[in-house]
Design an enzyme around this catalytic site. Structure first.
Site, PDB file in Angstrom:
ATOM      1  N   GLU A 207      -3.864   1.118  -4.265  1.00 34.46           N
ATOM      2  CA  GLU A 207      -3.980   2.262  -4.027  1.00 34.46           C
ATOM      3  C   GLU A 207      -3.940   3.588  -5.085  1.00 34.46           C
ATOM      4  O   GLU A 207      -2.917   4.358  -4.980  1.00 34.46           O
ATOM      5  CB  GLU A 207      -2.784   2.553  -2.770  1.00 34.46           C
ATOM      6  CG  GLU A 207      -2.912   1.693  -1.756  1.00 34.46           C
ATOM      7  CD  GLU A 207      -2.055   1.810  -0.473  1.00 34.46           C
ATOM      8  OE1 GLU A 207      -1.195   2.950  -0.439  1.00 34.46           O
ATOM      9  OE2 GLU A 207      -2.522   1.606   0.779  1.00 34.46           O
ATOM     10  N   GLU A 332      -4.783  -4.689   2.682  1.00 32.67           N
ATOM     11  CA  GLU A 332      -3.803  -4.430   3.565  1.00 32.67           C
ATOM     12  C   GLU A 332      -4.241  -3.770   4.753  1.00 32.67           C
ATOM     13  O   GLU A 332      -5.040  -3.061   4.900  1.00 32.67           O
ATOM     14  CB  GLU A 332      -2.972  -3.399   2.801  1.00 32.67           C
ATOM     15  CG  GLU A 332      -2.167  -3.726   1.618  1.00 32.67           C
ATOM     16  CD  GLU A 332      -1.153  -2.487   0.904  1.00 32.67           C
ATOM     17  OE1 GLU A 332      -0.860  -1.734   1.649  1.00 32.67           O
ATOM     18  OE2 GLU A 332      -1.179  -2.775  -0.286  1.00 32.67           O
TER      19      GLU A 332
HETATM   20  O1  AHR Z   1       2.578  -2.069   3.022  1.00 31.43           O
HETATM   21  C1  AHR Z   1       3.403  -1.234   2.661  1.00 31.43           C
HETATM   22  C2  AHR Z   1       2.754  -0.030   1.730  1.00 31.43           C
HETATM   23  O2  AHR Z   1       1.716   0.366   2.192  1.00 31.43           O
HETATM   24  C3  AHR Z   1       2.340  -0.634   0.361  1.00 31.43           C
HETATM   25  O3  AHR Z   1       3.147  -0.774  -0.589  1.00 31.43           O
HETATM   26  C4  AHR Z   1       1.253   0.119   0.105  1.00 31.43           C
HETATM   27  O4  AHR Z   1       0.125  -0.352  -0.714  1.00 31.43           O
HETATM   28  C5  AHR Z   1       0.671   0.900   1.372  1.00 31.43           C
HETATM   29  O5  AHR Z   1       0.492   2.123   1.074  1.00 31.43           O
END
Ligand code: AHR
Length: 534
Positions: A207, A332
């Site tokens: 991110e 994610e």
């Molecule tokens: O999964 C929780 C958080 O969500 C992670 O640390 C981040 O990459 C995302 O914003």
């Protein structure tokens, strides 16, 4: 109230007649499979995992310590290892998440008692009086031990936000250099691992538009080029660039454009592109445990948006990479509610998991299967004690969630060839948190391996079962059929420590005749059919 419109329409009546006329089976709907023209292989890594040093994910969830009374293997919770093996967990992404861009890998190697205590990105988000100080007791070697125990491939997210190209370079070297070559390989051996870890998947930051450095796509492209240019080529690293925030209102297409634009005229291999998509309800009153039919449908409806996000970014990537050498690593994904249902104060971002999350999982996997040629890997966020988790574990209490059972149902798709699937079930008109919308009345995907067809189908309706005739076109005979179903009378059903099997799989009757199988899919259910085609 939503309506399954086809039941009432002339077209619907026509479909019923059509289905009945082709076989002895009467059904509400038909699903047609084309096993004779299979598509690409569904990469097993699509069914992958993500664990971060966050709340109770690593500490307590996975790492209980060698001296714990909780059954463990070298400090790792045994039950977690066993269950991950049971679903054939193909990979584990670690150490973050946002934690990754503050993590310095050398802090987590060497004798545990000599490792420093360090700052954790999540510290300010912890509740008053609860600390998140990182002990570094679970470091790189412990992570690799976990991967080996599970049989999962490691996927390491390296630090770009507060790290350097040298730090990244050295981590790859430490992990992958053959014994007896460089000094870092000797250090690895001193720390107990003579043979290289052979880590193939490397994330270059996480991110980077947010907690990973707050960069623009163009700025990140410059960093990315620096990080990957000198990377040691042992094990031929599969390099994953940080991708867009797919859950932004505009899907964050600007990130993708800025990044690929910033690579123009330079040589920098991008094997994977890390799209993130959270079905994000943080700004709504929606929590994981208590909801009504609007909440049910809103989550499924928003979850399905991942289809368009995959399509739109892919199209844009094709402008820069017409042959699509770069694949998605959707590292994610999952539901993210407002909060309020945590396992405990220290279990940051944990939330109640219900049947709704299991159906969301099924719909997401069907989308992934249908885009098999685009996706190298995907990683649920996060596997234990977190957002869209498969497991909850607090000290010696442990439960598998409804999401775990969805992973179990979909396991046969791993490594199978996707099979085109058509259905003419009309969309459902459903209420959402605001207004209304449409979702498919039946969603699904299919795959084939060794003459066995796996068909997964989700009936999202809260009130109507659906009898479906599943037919293989091209004259194939269905010789045998078995089914399993995940459902519950209560849409908010959840597995707790006291009632860990409240939501679980059951057998489903499958009738077989000629080229077809017939099943009745209960309301609010996902089913997996295993059909042997002759
Ligand atoms: O999964 C929780 C958080 O969500 C992670 O640390 C981040 O990459 C995302 O914003």
């Amino acid at each position: 109230m939503h309506r399954r419109t086809f039941v009432k329409t002339a077209a619907g009546a026509g479909l019923g007649a059509l289905v009945a006329s082709r076989s002895s089976f009467a059904a509400d709907a038909e699903v047609v499979l084309s096993p004779g023209t299979p598509g690409p292989v569904i990469n097993p890594h699509v069914y992958g995992h993500f664990i971060e040093h966050l709340g109770g994910v690593i500490y307590d969830g996975i790492w209980v310590g060698r001296d714990s009374r909780i059954p463990n293997v070298d400090g790792i919770r045994r039950q977690f290892v066993d269950d991950m093996k049971r679903i054939g967990a193909p990979n584990l992404r670690w150490p973050g998440g946002c934690f990754a861009d503050g993590y310095h890998w050398r802090d987590g190697i060497g004798p545990a008692e000599k490792r420093p205590r360090t700052y954790n990105f999540w510290e300010p988000r912890m509740p008053e009086g609860v600390r998140a100080t990182e002990t570094n007791h679970f470091g790189f070697h412990e992570f690799m031990r976990l991967c080996r125990l599970v049989g999962a491939e490691p996927y390491v997210a390296a630090n770009v936000g507060s790290g350097t190209p040298k730090e990244f370079h050295d981590w790859v070297l430490y992990a992958n250099a053959p014994p007896g070559t460089v000094t870092l390989a000797e250090e690895r051996e001193t720390n107990g691992a003579r043979e290289p870890f052979a880590v193939r998947y490397w994330g270059v930051g996480n991110e980077s538009w947010g907690c990973g450095g707050n960069m623009t796509g163009g700025e990140y492209a410059t960093e990315y080029r620096k990080f990957v240019t000198q990377v040691p080529e042992y094990t031929r690293p599969y390099l994953v660039a940080a991708g867009p925030r797919g859950h932004s209102a505009d899907m964050d297409l600007g990130w993708t454009e800025g990044f690929f634009e910033g690579l123009q005229g330079h040589h920098a291999r991008v094997d994977g592109f890390a799209l993130h998509y959270y079905t994000d309800f943080r700004q709504t009153p929606e929590d994981g445990a208590r909801f009504d039919e609007k909440g049910w449908y809103a989550v499924l409806h928003k979850g399905l948006r991942i289809d368009a996000i995959i399509e739109d970014h892919w199209r844009l990537m094709g402008r820069y990479d017409p042959e699509h050498h770069t694949k998605y690593v959707i590292d994610e994904w999952g539901n993210w509610y407002r909060g309020g249902t945590e396992l405990g104060p220290a279990y940051l971002l944990s939330q109640a998991i219900t049947l709704r999350d299991a159906l969301h999982t099924a719909l997401t996997f069907d989308v992934f299967n249908r885009h098999a040629e685009k996706i190298e890997m995907a990683n649920v966020a996060q596997t234990i004690n977190c957002l869209h988790s498969l497991f909850a574990a607090v000290e010696d209490r442990y439960a598998r969630t409804a999401v775990y059972h969805a992973f179990e149902l979909y396991r046969p798709h791993m490594g199978a060839r996707s099979v085109p699937l058509r259905t003419d079930v009309p969309d459902l008109s459903v209420p959402l948190l605001e207004g209304s919308g449409k979702i498919p009345g039946l969603s699904g995907s299919a795959s084939v391996k060794d003459r066995r067809l796996t068909v997964t189908l989700t009936n999202p309706s809260l009130d109507a079962a659906l009898t479906v005739r599943v037919r293989a076109d091209g004259g194939g005979r269905v010789a045998e059929g078995r089914g399993r179903v995940l459902t519950h009378d209560d849409m908010t059903a959840t597995n707790t420590f006291d009632d860990p099997d409240n939501v679980t799989l059951a057998d489903l009757e499958v009738a077989v005749s000629g080229d077809s199988a017939r099943v009745t899919i209960p309301a609010r259910a996902v089913v997996a059919l295993d059909l042997r085609v002759g």
